[in-house]
Design a protein around this motif. Structure first.
Motif: not given
Length: 413
Positions: A258-259, A336-337, A355-362
């Motif tokens: 989705p990102a 995502a980044e 931004e949520k996807i970036v946080r989640d995928l970490r």
């Protein structure tokens, strides 16, 4: 999606999963990220009602009798809802179920697998401890033999689904004197007296999955709840590393997708210096690389899934699963980044979900075995494979193809 790799039955299931994903309320996702919902029971109940969980398990126990390639497709599609949704979906239906299906008794499958796949019960895997994560054999949780039952005591942490689980798959030490790989036993532990959710973790991302520290205080567990054999947890652990790591990698693709989709749409509308920004190579090349990484990730996942389906040698599967987990999780974090980067400042806000996807995928490169552990496994298996190939003479000795290959005293022998 690589449609041509899916059977007609798998394609039909994909449509079912997509309809389910579209029906999940956006407010649930928002409330989970804001810690207003600690565990998405209704989501799992609906997945169970639609018979979407555990599709590769036998129909007799509630699955659809399909394969790992189809499972990867399902995990990707569920991942579109967010990484934590796929985590909670997979922990019970793809991890705990896997252990019981492969190593458990028919009575255990009837009691624990069937209702879980129907969305009537919830389960969590308890592996990590406060003083040990990747060190499987370092567990301090103990199970004391009391004749017809065991008393389990210890703590497990970072347990996804711990807040909502009705039962837990627990690894505990049952023989203090034995060698490490013969000292542990796997148990099914029902939530009940002596089982306490001690703490819920505040997380950077992947919120709402009930990640908890679980304390077991002399919990009575009947002997019929042993999964596999007494002191035989290593065999269970070995097989569970496949769904744990391969499933993690597959769902990461869905969570990253989705990102890129949002970034692609945004860059075709956002204008700068008289044209849409997708017309600038500084933007379009980053999108192109992200698309390439997603396709490369799918290629690796599907090749590995086919290897598991075909039951190739265990060492090769171990390497391929570890490679998939490491490559795909890191590639998807890059996707995502890059998606955030091409969107500029707006991508860093909650106006868009990037931004949520970036946080989640970490989380993806940390849990189910860190990517550093994956590198250890890959290196070990690769060196072993190469040594065997050289010994058997199965491949051309390319070292001799250099012009001065036989120069005296220059080679390490």
């Amino acid at each position: 999606m690589f449609d041509y790799l899916l059977s007609p039955e798998a394609l039909a299931l994909r449509d079912e999963v997509r309809e389910f994903v579209k029906a999940v309320p956006r407010q649930l996702l928002i409330d989970m990220d804001n810690d207003k919902v600690q565990f998405p029971k209704e989501f799992l109940q609906e997945a169970g009602r639609r018979n979407l969980m555990g599709c590769r398990y036998p129909r007799a126990w509630g699955g659809r009798g399909l394969d790992w390639v189809t499972t990867a497709m399902v995990m990707e599609e569920v991942g579109v809802l967010g990484y934590i949704m796929a985590c909670t979906f997979g922990v019970g239906a793809e991890l705990v179920c896997d252990a019981i299906i492969l190593h458990g008794t028919d009575a255990q499958k009837e009691k624990y697998v069937k209702p879980l796949l129907k969305g009537e019960l919830f389960a969590a895997e308890c592996l990590t401890e406060p003083r040990g994560g990747s060190d499987f054999f370092g567990t301090n949780t103990t199970a004391e033999d009391k004749g017809d039952h065991f008393l389990i005591s210890g703590q497990k942490r970072f347990i996804v689904g711990g807040e909502g689980a009705d039962y837990f798959l627990v690894y505990a030490r049952t023989d203090e004197e034995a060698k490490p790989h013969k000292s542990l036993t796997c148990f099914i532990v029902d939530r009940g007296p002596g089982v306490t959710v001690e703490y819920l973790y505040g997380l950077m991302g992947c919120r709402g999955g009930g990640a908890a520290r679980i304390v077991f205080d002399r919990v009575r567990v009947p002997k019929e709840n042993i999964v596999g054999h007494l002191n035989g947890a290593f065999a269970v652990f070995n097989t569970m590393m496949i769904p744990e790591r391969l499933g993690t990698a597959a769902m990461t693709i869905g969570a990253a997708r989705p990102a890129l989709e949002v970034a692609t749409a945004y860059t075709t509308k956002r204008r700068a210096f008289g044209k849409t920004i997708n017309r600038y190579q500084g933007v379009s090349f980053q999108v192109a690389e992200a698309a390439m990484l997603l396709d490369a990730s799918r290629s690796m996942i599907y090749a590995t899934c086919r290897a598991v389906d075909e039951a190739v040698e265990p060492a090769r599967i171990r390497r391929m699963v570890s490679e998939s987990k490491k490559f795909v999780t890191e590639a998807c974090q890059t996707v995502a980044e890059k998606s955030m980067q091409v969107m500029g400042g707006i991508g860093y806000t909650t106006i868009y979900p990037v931004e949520k996807i970036v946080r989640d995928l970490r989380l993806a490169s940390i849990w189910t075995g860190t990517n550093e552990v994956m590198s250890l496994i890959i290196a070990g298996e690769w060196y072993d494979e190469q040594a065997a190939a050289r010994k058997d003479g199965r491949t051309r000795d390319c070292e001799t193809d250099a012009e001065e290959a036989f120069a005296a005293d220059e080679k390490i022998l």
